[in-house]
Design an enzyme around this catalytic site. Structure first.
Site, short mmCIF file in Angstrom:
data_model
loop_
_atom_site.label_atom_id
_atom_site.label_comp_id
_atom_site.label_asym_id
_atom_site.label_seq_id
_atom_site.Cartn_x
_atom_site.Cartn_y
_atom_site.Cartn_z
N SER A 1 82.09 77.70 86.59
CA SER A 1 83.25 77.46 87.44
C SER A 1 84.29 76.78 86.58
CB SER A 1 82.85 76.56 88.61
OG SER A 1 83.98 76.02 89.27
N TYR B 1 78.30 69.23 92.23
CA TYR B 1 78.70 70.59 91.87
C TYR B 1 79.31 70.62 90.47
CZ TYR B 1 81.02 75.14 92.16
OH TYR B 1 81.44 76.43 91.92
#
Length: 259
Positions: A145, A158
């Site tokens: 990401s 995350y």
């Protein structure tokens, strides 16, 4: 060679196969002649994805929890039994976790995110690389990401997990660089998927559309990406056109990383 022949007969395994990015990527491989195994923990969702994609080519499914080593070994065995090889592995399964400051994050929540996003990627690498090393070729694309390159508030688990995926990618790429195998990672900014709908609702349950508008306003291109835009980059990285791309972190972020 036509687009429909670019991956003719090649075997592709996609984890998170029932998700928007997984399905979009499967579609791109199928129309190029690949055989695809969709892997997901949700049996009904992955079977629905198979029915949607079946008209495009040879697509099958495996139900697995990517954090379970037995399940990972199982889907790898399924792929080898069905295809005889694994040419491309899209190591894509991931979860977003809960949006909360570090001081409010339960250790159990942190562990859950790491179990899928890090342990799942590691186990996929471990078992798929064994197949690719025996056959002497392969391409692996790990889904990280932009949060695997930058920081973000209230998403520490995350962010940390996606940084770990970046590290795993680099380590694996160096280990197998002379064995005919390439390992790269992709780093999308927000993609127009159900995951973003969940995050938007977490940020502002009363007006999630406001959150979406704010995110889009911050993007140099003024919008989220579409899953198909992620899928096309994955296909490129898996292709012979990317034969000297290894250990790379490919941003798909509309220019966020340039700011």
């Amino acid at each position: 060679m036509t687009a429909s022949e670019a991956f003719g007969g090649k075997a592709v395994v996609i984890t998170g196969g029932a998700g928007a990015i997984g399905q979009a990527t499967a579609r791109e491989f199928l129309v190029r002649g690949a055989r695809v195994l969709l892997v997901d923990r949700d049996a009904s969702s992955v079977e629905y994805a198979r029915t949607v994609l079946a008209e495009l080519g040879d697509v099958s499914t495996a139900v697995a929890d990517v954090s379970s080593e037995d399940d990972v070994a199982g889907y790898v065995q399924t792929a080898v039994e069905r295809f005889g090889t694994i040419d491309v592995f899209f190591n894509n399964a991931g979860i977003e976790g809960r949006m909360q400051p570090i001081v409010n994050t339960a250790a159990e929540d942190f562990d859950k995110v790491f179990a899928v996003n890090v342990r799942g990627v590691f186990l996929g690498l471990k078992h798929v690389l064994q197949v690719m090393l025996r056959q002497g070729h392969g391409s692996i694309i790990n889904t990280s990401s932009e949060a695997g390159l930058n920081g973000a508030t209230s998403l520490a688990d995350y962010v940390a997990s996606k940084h770990a995926v970046t590290g795993l990618t680099k380590a694996a790429a160096l280990e197998v660089a002379r064995d005919g195998i390439r390992v790269n990672s992709i780093h999308p900014s927000p993609v127009n998927t159900p995951m973003m709908r969940r995050l938007e609702s977490t940020w502002n349950a009363d007006s999630p559309e406001t959150v979406k508008a704010e995110f889009e306003a911050k993007s140099p291109m003024g919008r989220y990406s579409d899953p198909s835009e992620i899928a096309k980059v994955v296909v490129f990285l898996a292709s012979d056109d990317a034969s000297f791309v290894n250990g790379a972190q490919i941003r798909i972020d509309g220019g966020n990383g340039a700011a």
